[in-house]
Design a protein around this motif. Structure first.
Motif, PDB file in Angstrom:
ATOM      1  N   ASN A  72      -2.827   0.086 -11.449  1.00 29.28           N
ATOM      2  CA  ASN A  72      -2.520   1.395 -10.869  1.00 29.28           C
ATOM      3  C   ASN A  72      -2.956   1.429  -9.412  1.00 29.28           C
ATOM      4  O   ASN A  72      -3.834   0.669  -9.005  1.00 29.28           O
ATOM      5  CB  ASN A  72      -3.261   2.500 -11.632  1.00 29.28           C
ATOM      6  CG  ASN A  72      -2.802   2.593 -13.060  1.00 29.28           C
ATOM      7  OD1 ASN A  72      -1.616   2.611 -13.340  1.00 29.28           O
ATOM      8  ND2 ASN A  72      -3.753   2.628 -13.982  1.00 29.28           N
ATOM      9  N   THR A  73      -2.368   2.335  -8.662  1.00 31.34           N
ATOM     10  CA  THR A  73      -2.789   2.559  -7.287  1.00 31.34           C
ATOM     11  C   THR A  73      -3.471   3.921  -7.231  1.00 31.34           C
ATOM     12  O   THR A  73      -2.867   4.935  -7.591  1.00 31.34           O
ATOM     13  CB  THR A  73      -1.596   2.511  -6.318  1.00 31.34           C
ATOM     14  OG1 THR A  73      -0.956   1.244  -6.459  1.00 31.34           O
ATOM     15  CG2 THR A  73      -2.052   2.708  -4.877  1.00 31.34           C
ATOM     16  N   GLU A  76      -4.405   4.821  -2.529  1.00 29.26           N
ATOM     17  CA  GLU A  76      -3.882   3.693  -1.764  1.00 29.26           C
ATOM     18  C   GLU A  76      -4.640   2.385  -2.011  1.00 29.26           C
ATOM     19  O   GLU A  76      -4.599   1.475  -1.192  1.00 29.26           O
ATOM     20  CB  GLU A  76      -3.842   4.025  -0.278  1.00 29.26           C
ATOM     21  CG  GLU A  76      -2.937   5.201   0.042  1.00 29.26           C
ATOM     22  CD  GLU A  76      -2.908   5.509   1.514  1.00 29.26           C
ATOM     23  OE1 GLU A  76      -3.145   4.610   2.334  1.00 29.26           O
ATOM     24  OE2 GLU A  76      -2.625   6.679   1.845  1.00 29.26           O
ATOM     25  N   ARG A  77      -5.341   2.288  -3.116  1.00 29.53           N
ATOM     26  CA  ARG A  77      -6.056   1.064  -3.462  1.00 29.53           C
ATOM     27  C   ARG A  77      -5.606   0.603  -4.838  1.00 29.53           C
ATOM     28  O   ARG A  77      -5.612   1.384  -5.789  1.00 29.53           O
ATOM     29  CB  ARG A  77      -7.555   1.330  -3.471  1.00 29.53           C
ATOM     30  CG  ARG A  77      -8.364   0.096  -3.713  1.00 29.53           C
ATOM     31  CD  ARG A  77      -9.836   0.349  -3.483  1.00 29.53           C
ATOM     32  NE  ARG A  77     -10.566  -0.830  -3.888  1.00 29.53           N
ATOM     33  CZ  ARG A  77     -11.688  -0.812  -4.575  1.00 29.53           C
ATOM     34  NH1 ARG A  77     -12.243   0.327  -4.902  1.00 29.53           N
ATOM     35  NH2 ARG A  77     -12.272  -1.925  -4.908  1.00 29.53           N
ATOM     36  N   ARG A  78      -5.210  -0.664  -4.921  1.00 32.64           N
ATOM     37  CA  ARG A  78      -4.747  -1.196  -6.193  1.00 32.64           C
ATOM     38  C   ARG A  78      -5.930  -1.432  -7.118  1.00 32.64           C
ATOM     39  O   ARG A  78      -6.923  -2.047  -6.741  1.00 32.64           O
ATOM     40  CB  ARG A  78      -3.991  -2.511  -5.987  1.00 32.64           C
ATOM     41  CG  ARG A  78      -3.391  -3.035  -7.286  1.00 32.64           C
ATOM     42  CD  ARG A  78      -2.507  -4.231  -7.061  1.00 32.64           C
ATOM     43  NE  ARG A  78      -3.238  -5.469  -6.914  1.00 32.64           N
ATOM     44  CZ  ARG A  78      -3.576  -6.272  -7.924  1.00 32.64           C
ATOM     45  NH1 ARG A  78      -3.261  -5.958  -9.144  1.00 32.64           N
ATOM     46  NH2 ARG A  78      -4.220  -7.389  -7.702  1.00 32.64           N
TER      47      ARG A  78
END
Length: 183
Positions: A72-73, A76-78
């Motif tokens: 998931n993001t 803005e971070r995976r």
């Protein structure tokens, strides 16, 4: 040639062309290889982008498994799935254990295990690293195969691709196979 025959001929050609380009049902061999390598590269610190798993014409089954692997993001971070993240976090310790020959590679299974000559606390630590790594490898395999609704043939493709990728990364990290290959 009459107009009707011409139209029927064109329709037949269009249908033949469509049947050639249609993705066969079920997850395909190449899709399983791509997914296994993407996961193993990600775990071992090789930068991979989630978009690499968005294949044109991919089977629905592959897409389900790939979406899980991409994670998931959040802001803005995976965020990879828990088992993939655990392996990413453990990778430096596993690499050090492989390099120092505390952990060996079982190339037949694509798993790792404590070196047989270890005793006491060294054996316990090596066994703990290997057991945690193998548990997460098996869990990832199970989730991928479940999400992809893999046939027995597709499951064999994935397991072989994952085994090959894992052994290659483990050898690159400095590990050795056990039992050692005969010269």
């Amino acid at each position: 040639m009459s107009c009707r025959r011409y139209v029927l001929l064109l329709m037949g050609m269009a249908m033949a062309l469509a049947s050639c380009t249609r993705t066969p049902p079920g997850v395909q061999h190449e899709e399983m290889r791509i997914l296994a390598n993407w996961i193993e590269d990600s775990v071992h610190g090789i930068p991979r982008r989630p978009g690499e798993l968005e294949l044109f014409g991919a089977s629905a089954e592959f897409t389900q498994a790939a979406q899980w692997a991409m994670g998931n993001t959040i802001r803005e971070r995976r965020m990879p799935p828990q088992q993939i993240q655990a392996r990413i976090t453990r990778a430096p310790a596993l690499k050090a254990a492989l390099r120092s020959q505390v952990v060996h590679i079982d190339a037949r299974q694509g798993m790792v295990g404590p070196a047989p000559q270890l005793t006491g606390a060294d054996f316990v630590l090596a066994a703990q690293i290997a057991d945690n790594e193998n548990r997460d490898r098996r869990t990832i395999d199970a989730v991928v195969l479940s999400r992809s609704e893999a046939s027995s043939e597709a499951a064999a493709w994935y397991r072989e691709a994952a085994r090959e990728a894992r052994v290659a990364h483990d050898l690159t990290a400095g590990g050795t196979e056990w039992p050692a290959k005969a010269p």
